[in-house]
Design an enzyme around this catalytic site. Structure first.
Site, mmCIF file in Angstrom:
data_model
loop_
_atom_site.group_PDB
_atom_site.id
_atom_site.type_symbol
_atom_site.label_atom_id
_atom_site.label_comp_id
_atom_site.label_asym_id
_atom_site.label_seq_id
_atom_site.Cartn_x
_atom_site.Cartn_y
_atom_site.Cartn_z
ATOM 1 N N ASP A 87 28.776 37.923 41.380
ATOM 2 C CA ASP A 87 29.809 37.111 40.721
ATOM 3 C C ASP A 87 31.178 37.747 40.890
ATOM 4 O O ASP A 87 31.446 38.810 40.332
ATOM 5 C CB ASP A 87 29.501 36.983 39.219
ATOM 6 C CG ASP A 87 30.562 36.174 38.488
ATOM 7 O OD1 ASP A 87 30.431 34.931 38.474
ATOM 8 O OD2 ASP A 87 31.524 36.763 37.969
ATOM 9 N N TYR B 8 40.030 38.762 40.748
ATOM 10 C CA TYR B 8 39.528 40.143 40.747
ATOM 11 C C TYR B 8 40.085 40.925 41.942
ATOM 12 O O TYR B 8 39.969 42.143 41.999
ATOM 13 C CB TYR B 8 37.985 40.200 40.772
ATOM 14 C CG TYR B 8 37.288 39.527 39.613
ATOM 15 C CD1 TYR B 8 37.996 39.100 38.497
ATOM 16 C CD2 TYR B 8 35.916 39.328 39.632
ATOM 17 C CE1 TYR B 8 37.346 38.466 37.442
ATOM 18 C CE2 TYR B 8 35.254 38.706 38.582
ATOM 19 C CZ TYR B 8 35.975 38.271 37.493
ATOM 20 O OH TYR B 8 35.325 37.645 36.457
ATOM 21 N N LYS C 91 35.647 32.046 41.757
ATOM 22 C CA LYS C 91 36.314 31.191 40.767
ATOM 23 C C LYS C 91 37.760 30.952 41.175
ATOM 24 O O LYS C 91 38.416 31.864 41.691
ATOM 25 C CB LYS C 91 36.310 31.872 39.378
ATOM 26 C CG LYS C 91 34.972 32.478 39.003
ATOM 27 C CD LYS C 91 34.960 33.111 37.617
ATOM 28 C CE LYS C 91 33.698 33.929 37.426
ATOM 29 N NZ LYS C 91 33.800 35.331 37.841
ATOM 30 N N HIS D 29 38.081 28.916 36.523
ATOM 31 C CA HIS D 29 38.012 30.167 35.767
ATOM 32 C C HIS D 29 38.357 29.985 34.280
ATOM 33 O O HIS D 29 37.669 30.537 33.420
ATOM 34 C CB HIS D 29 38.935 31.204 36.414
ATOM 35 C CG HIS D 29 38.517 32.615 36.195
ATOM 36 N ND1 HIS D 29 38.658 33.598 37.152
ATOM 37 C CD2 HIS D 29 37.964 33.229 35.123
ATOM 38 C CE1 HIS D 29 38.199 34.744 36.669
ATOM 39 N NE2 HIS D 29 37.773 34.550 35.440
HETATM 40 N N1 LIG Z 1 34.609 34.159 33.739
HETATM 41 C C1 LIG Z 1 35.311 35.062 33.122
HETATM 42 O O1 LIG Z 1 36.380 34.790 32.557
HETATM 43 C C2 LIG Z 1 34.822 36.479 33.113
HETATM 44 C C3 LIG Z 1 35.441 37.412 32.269
HETATM 45 C C4 LIG Z 1 34.928 38.715 32.255
HETATM 46 C C5 LIG Z 1 33.847 39.044 33.062
HETATM 47 N N2 LIG Z 1 33.275 38.109 33.905
HETATM 48 C C6 LIG Z 1 32.155 38.435 34.795
HETATM 49 O O2 LIG Z 1 31.104 39.011 34.018
HETATM 50 C C7 LIG Z 1 30.782 40.296 34.562
HETATM 51 C C8 LIG Z 1 30.270 41.232 33.488
HETATM 52 O O3 LIG Z 1 31.233 41.402 32.469
HETATM 53 P P1 LIG Z 1 32.120 42.740 32.284
HETATM 54 O O4 LIG Z 1 32.250 43.408 33.602
HETATM 55 O O5 LIG Z 1 33.347 42.349 31.568
HETATM 56 O O6 LIG Z 1 31.315 43.629 31.263
HETATM 57 P P2 LIG Z 1 29.782 44.071 30.981
HETATM 58 O O7 LIG Z 1 28.902 43.720 32.133
HETATM 59 O O8 LIG Z 1 29.455 43.559 29.632
HETATM 60 O O9 LIG Z 1 29.924 45.639 30.840
HETATM 61 C C9 LIG Z 1 30.327 46.438 31.904
HETATM 62 C C10 LIG Z 1 30.599 47.845 31.343
HETATM 63 O O10 LIG Z 1 29.380 48.428 30.876
HETATM 64 C C11 LIG Z 1 29.063 49.601 31.624
HETATM 65 N N3 LIG Z 1 27.628 49.533 31.882
HETATM 66 C C12 LIG Z 1 26.968 48.676 32.707
HETATM 67 N N4 LIG Z 1 25.645 48.874 32.659
HETATM 68 C C13 LIG Z 1 25.431 49.867 31.771
HETATM 69 C C14 LIG Z 1 24.271 50.525 31.302
HETATM 70 N N5 LIG Z 1 23.062 50.171 31.737
HETATM 71 N N6 LIG Z 1 24.427 51.529 30.388
HETATM 72 C C15 LIG Z 1 25.653 51.884 29.951
HETATM 73 N N7 LIG Z 1 26.796 51.288 30.369
HETATM 74 C C16 LIG Z 1 26.687 50.293 31.263
HETATM 75 C C17 LIG Z 1 29.900 49.532 32.882
HETATM 76 O O11 LIG Z 1 30.279 50.818 33.329
HETATM 77 P P3 LIG Z 1 29.991 51.363 34.840
HETATM 78 O O12 LIG Z 1 30.490 50.353 35.816
HETATM 79 O O13 LIG Z 1 30.742 52.655 34.848
HETATM 80 O O14 LIG Z 1 28.492 51.558 34.902
HETATM 81 C C18 LIG Z 1 31.146 48.761 32.398
HETATM 82 O O15 LIG Z 1 32.026 49.658 31.745
HETATM 83 C C19 LIG Z 1 32.103 40.724 35.194
HETATM 84 O O16 LIG Z 1 31.977 41.833 36.053
HETATM 85 C C20 LIG Z 1 32.524 39.451 35.860
HETATM 86 O O17 LIG Z 1 31.818 39.239 37.062
HETATM 87 C C21 LIG Z 1 33.771 36.830 33.922
#
Ligand SMILES: NC(=O)c1ccc[n+]([C@@H]2O[C@H](COP(=O)([O-])OP(=O)(O)OC[C@H]3O[C@@H](n4cnc5c(N)ncnc54)[C@H](OP(=O)(O)O)[C@@H]3O)[C@@H](O)[C@H]2O)c1
Length: 282
Positions: A51, A56, A85, A118
């Site tokens: 994704d 990004y 997106k 988005h």
């Molecule tokens: N549509 C939208 O508006 C929107 C907005 C936000 C996000 N997104 C999408 O959703 C995806 C996920 O959301 P997100 O990146 O905001 O946050 P997330 O997946 O909830 O959390 C990511 C964070 O958690 C850490 N992490 C991941 N796996 C872990 C584990 N097993 N144990 C401990 N820490 C862990 C990562 O650090 P490390 O990388 O250092 O492991 C990073 O700091 C995004 O990457 C993006 O593709 C979409």
């Protein structure tokens, strides 16, 4: 609830396209070797869904990671599910068509599996949706959807839309259970997808989740992702660390009881870490 048993098990969207239940998110992952390696580590370890988004600024690296992984690990393009997106500044019929071409070019792909609006910029998303419908009918994208749409945005879009969105990707985690949206999307055959499923790392020492995790010999991250799946929500945790990418994908070998699901459901506080889609200014 999903009965998925493997990392590449899929949910069938309302148009018949199959989407993996779990994928890799790459928000805030630097373009270049960091994103290339995250994508490759994910595909090497069985992920099939990635994704990204124009905003990004890492579509070039995502594309490189995809190409290298396909060559090195013998994965076919049709086995991957790639999402991008369209950003707010590009919402409009012609603008959105052009933004799609730019994303495809950066990714080095000739089609996308899923293209999302988005954010629901009022006054703009309907024209952008017409562009997504055109791209879908032309076969340039296998499925189309939205992101950050509340129920009222979906209702408004669907008043004029020819095609009902296949997916709504929203912030979703134990403190933001999106109960109304979950019910609405289920009734309308729109697949809900969780962004920031781990609340960006903010839930990992939560006492209730820690206790449940201990009971299953799993991590808190794994319990949260399993809760997503058992609630029928597609999930896309982000990590740039291979060990965590593997950990996050290892959620198909245990099951939370209905009591545990209820315990996690009860943690909801309607609390967001990201902006409220009714009140954003970008
Ligand atoms: N549509 C939208 O508006 C929107 C907005 C936000 C996000 N997104 C999408 O959703 C995806 C996920 O959301 P997100 O990146 O905001 O946050 P997330 O997946 O909830 O959390 C990511 C964070 O958690 C850490 N992490 C991941 N796996 C872990 C584990 N097993 N144990 C401990 N820490 C862990 C990562 O650090 P490390 O990388 O250092 O492991 C990073 O700091 C995004 O990457 C993006 O593709 C979409």
């Amino acid at each position: 609830m999903t009965t998925a048993k493997h990392l590449n098990d899929k949910v069938v969207l309302h148009n018949g396209v199959a989407m993996p239940w779990l994928g890799l998110g790459v928000f805030k992952v630097e373009d270049g070797s960091v994103v290339v390696n995250s994508v490759k580590d994910a595909i090497k370890n069985g992920y099939r869904s990635i994704d990204t988004a124009a905003i990004y600024d890492n579509e070039t690296g995502v594309g490189q990671g995809i190409r290298e992984a396909m060559a090195e690990y013998g994965v076919a393009r049709e086995d991957l599910f790639i999402t991008s997106k369209v950003w707010n500044a590009d919402l409009g019929y012609e603008l959105t068509l052009a933004a799609f071409e730019t994303s495809l070019k950066k990714l080095g792909l000739d089609y996308l599996d899923l293209y999302l609006i988005h954010w629901p910029v009022v006054g703009k998303y309907k024209e952008a949706w017409r562009a997504l419908e055109t791209l879908y009918k032309q076969g340039r994208v296998k499925a189309i959807g939205v992101s950050n749409f509340h129920v009222h945005h979906l209702q408004d879009l669907m008043k004029d839309a020819e095609i009902v969105p296949m997916v709504d990707q929203v912030e979703y985690h134990p403190l933001l259970a999106q109960n109304d949206l979950r019910a609405f999307t289920r009734e309308n055959n729109i697949q809900l997808e969780a962004w920031s499923p781990l609340m960006q790392g903010g839930l990992l020492d939560h006492p209730v989740l820690t206790e449940i995790a201990g009971r299953h010999g799993k991590s808190v991250a794994q319990v949260i992702l399993r809760w997503d799946l058992q609630n029928g929500v597609v999930t896309i945790p982000k990590s740039i660390k291979e060990a965590r990418i593997i950990e996050n994908g290892s959620v198909f070998d245990f099951e939370l009881s209905s009591d545990e699901i209820a315990q996690i459901d009860a943690l909801n506080e309607d609390k967001r870490v990201g902006p409220d889609p009714d009140n954003f200014d970008f």
